[in-house]
Design a protein around this motif. Structure first.
Motif, short mmCIF file in Angstrom:
data_model
loop_
_atom_site.label_atom_id
_atom_site.label_comp_id
_atom_site.label_asym_id
_atom_site.label_seq_id
_atom_site.Cartn_x
_atom_site.Cartn_y
_atom_site.Cartn_z
N LEU A 213 12.09 30.32 -47.60
CA LEU A 213 12.47 29.82 -46.28
C LEU A 213 11.45 28.81 -45.76
O LEU A 213 11.81 27.75 -45.22
CB LEU A 213 12.59 30.99 -45.30
CG LEU A 213 12.92 30.64 -43.85
CD1 LEU A 213 14.28 29.96 -43.77
CD2 LEU A 213 12.89 31.88 -42.96
N ALA A 214 10.16 29.11 -45.92
CA ALA A 214 9.12 28.21 -45.42
C ALA A 214 9.18 26.86 -46.13
O ALA A 214 9.05 25.80 -45.49
CB ALA A 214 7.75 28.86 -45.60
N LEU A 215 9.36 26.86 -47.44
CA LEU A 215 9.46 25.61 -48.19
C LEU A 215 10.64 24.78 -47.71
O LEU A 215 10.53 23.58 -47.46
CB LEU A 215 9.57 25.92 -49.69
CG LEU A 215 9.67 24.75 -50.66
CD1 LEU A 215 8.99 25.09 -51.99
CD2 LEU A 215 11.12 24.36 -50.94
N PHE A 216 11.79 25.42 -47.58
CA PHE A 216 13.03 24.75 -47.16
C PHE A 216 12.89 24.19 -45.75
O PHE A 216 13.21 23.02 -45.49
CB PHE A 216 14.16 25.78 -47.22
CG PHE A 216 15.53 25.24 -46.96
CD1 PHE A 216 16.14 24.37 -47.84
CD2 PHE A 216 16.25 25.65 -45.85
CE1 PHE A 216 17.43 23.89 -47.61
CE2 PHE A 216 17.54 25.19 -45.62
CZ PHE A 216 18.12 24.31 -46.50
N ASP A 217 12.37 25.01 -44.84
CA ASP A 217 12.26 24.58 -43.44
C ASP A 217 11.23 23.46 -43.28
O ASP A 217 11.40 22.59 -42.43
CB ASP A 217 11.89 25.76 -42.55
CG ASP A 217 13.10 26.62 -42.20
OD1 ASP A 217 14.19 26.32 -42.71
OD2 ASP A 217 12.95 27.58 -41.42
#
Length: 406
Positions: free
Chosen positions: A253-257
């Motif tokens: 999630l952190a990478l995507f966001d």
């Protein structure tokens, strides 16, 4: 000259009729030239560019080749808006993705309903070609035949879906761009504007709290940071909210966001950068809460009942115009490792070309944005953020993990 006898005339007529019966039939669809006075076809309305201020430019036609049968459910049907004939189907799009994308791009709208507390979003039930209408078209969408029509300004969600698949994260819901003409929809939905439509997952788990129904579990920022601590075999105790979500899910999630600069999930208060006065987090006086971390909560943290350990990424219309000098690194706080396959793809130098290959499948989006030339500035922005993320990983000695379970 002596006129022919009546018998001779009759014989000649009979021969003429016999010859006519043996002429070949006229073709059913003769190609006739249009009269010189025929008016030209009306121009298609261009969609708002995905990136603000970008001029609309028409791209070159996409090469067309027949899809392999096993990769093209519904072979022989014409699917407007979703390109069925491309050089090859990108391997990161599954057969299930393609089926849902074709449903969203060409399914007939048979009913509509408003989504509570989301006035500009319409949920529609779709009927695919060859389907038998259910007894009650006002059903609850449990059969997976529904989609959410969002605002024209949310077209970035379609790009986000393709980015998710290119990186091998597989946490976003299928999305396509489409124009609507159904009489069931309000005029604002049928005015020719291009809108994203997102597949409706029937088993998303929502809290019963009407004020917090966009979460599967209630999670505060401090509790989230505690879950990310590497010394725990399990993130938190089993009876704690979100305990079924492993640390690796938060890394995805952190990478995507970060690449999309989506703040609404992990930093809806804009604590990780100095927001402009026009930002919703300032107008709604959320930014002031950054002084007390105990008040900060996460939003849009959702899982499906069928897969409670996998996050579902929704509302992915990030910020294509977010300035590079204000990138929100708070989205990466506490994350110690990232999925190896996604990081390798970012390092490959092919991110832009792979995204273009994927986006070509959505012909409505592709043409509205001017093809590869029109999309290039937006993809370059994502690529620059990817290089910044890779530098962050290197400078902080962060690791990668192999991801065998997708």
């Amino acid at each position: 000259m002596k006129p022919p006898a009546p018998a001779a005339v009759g014989a000649l007529l009979a021969l003429a009729l016999l010859a006519l019966t043996h002429l070949p039939p006229a073709p059913e669809h003769s190609l006739l030239p249009l009269p010189a006075s025929a008016p030209p076809a009306p121009p298609r309305e261009a969609a708002a560019p995905l990136s603000a201020g970008q001029a609309h430019r028409r791209g070159l036609p996409v090469p067309r080749t027949r899809l392999q049968q096993e990769q093209a459910p519904g072979r022989g049907r014409r699917r407007r808006g979703l390109e069925r004939d491309v050089p090859h189907i990108p391997p990161w799009l599954s057969a299930d993705d393609l089926q849902k994308m074709w449903l969203l791009s060409s399914g007939q709208v048979v009913s509509k309903s408003r989504v509570p507390a989301h006035g500009q979003i319409m949920r529609v039930r779709l009927r695919a070609e060859g389907d038998v209408l259910p007894a009650s078209p006002e059903g609850d969408c449990q059969d997976g035949r529904c989609g959410l029509i969002k605002r024209p300004g949310d077209l970035y969600e379609v790009l986000a879906f393709h980015l998710d698949r290119v990186l091998g994260l597989n946490r976003s819901l299928p999305a396509v761009a489409r124009r609507f003409s159904s009489r069931l929809l309000p005029y604002s939905y049928t005015d020719g504007a291009l809108r994203p439509i997102i597949w409706w997952a029937p088993d998303l788990q929502h809290l019963q709290d009407a004020n917090n129904d966009q979460n599967s579990c209630a999670l505060g920022w401090l509790q989230y940071q505690e879950m990310l601590q590497p010394h725990r075999a399990m993130p938190v105790a089993r009876d704690t909210p979100c305990s079924s979500i492993p640390r690796r899910e938060w890394s995805r999630l952190a990478l995507f966001d970060f690449l999309l600069q989506v703040h609404d999930r992990l930093d809806r208060y804009c604590c990780g950068f100095q927001p402009d006065p026009s930002e919703p987090c300032v107008e709604e006086m959320l930014h002031e809460k950054c002084r007390n971390p105990a008040e900060l909560v996460l939003v849009h943290i959702l899982v499906r009942r069928s897969a409670p350990s996998r996050l579902v990424f929704i509302d992915n219309a990030g910020r294509p115009q977010h300035p590079e000098e204000k990138l929100n690194f708070r989205l990466l706080q506490g994350i110690g490792s990232f999925p190896a396959a996604a990081v390798a793809r970012l390092r490959s130098g092919r991110l832009q070309s792979l995204l273009l290959q994927s986006l070509r499948l959505d012909r409505e989006l592709w043409e509205s944005q001017g093809g590869a030339e029109g999309l290039r500035p937006l993809l370059q922005t994502i690529d620059r953020r990817a290089q910044i993320l890779l530098r962050h990983i290197q400078e902080h000695n962060l690791t990668v993990f192999e991801d065998s379970l997708r």
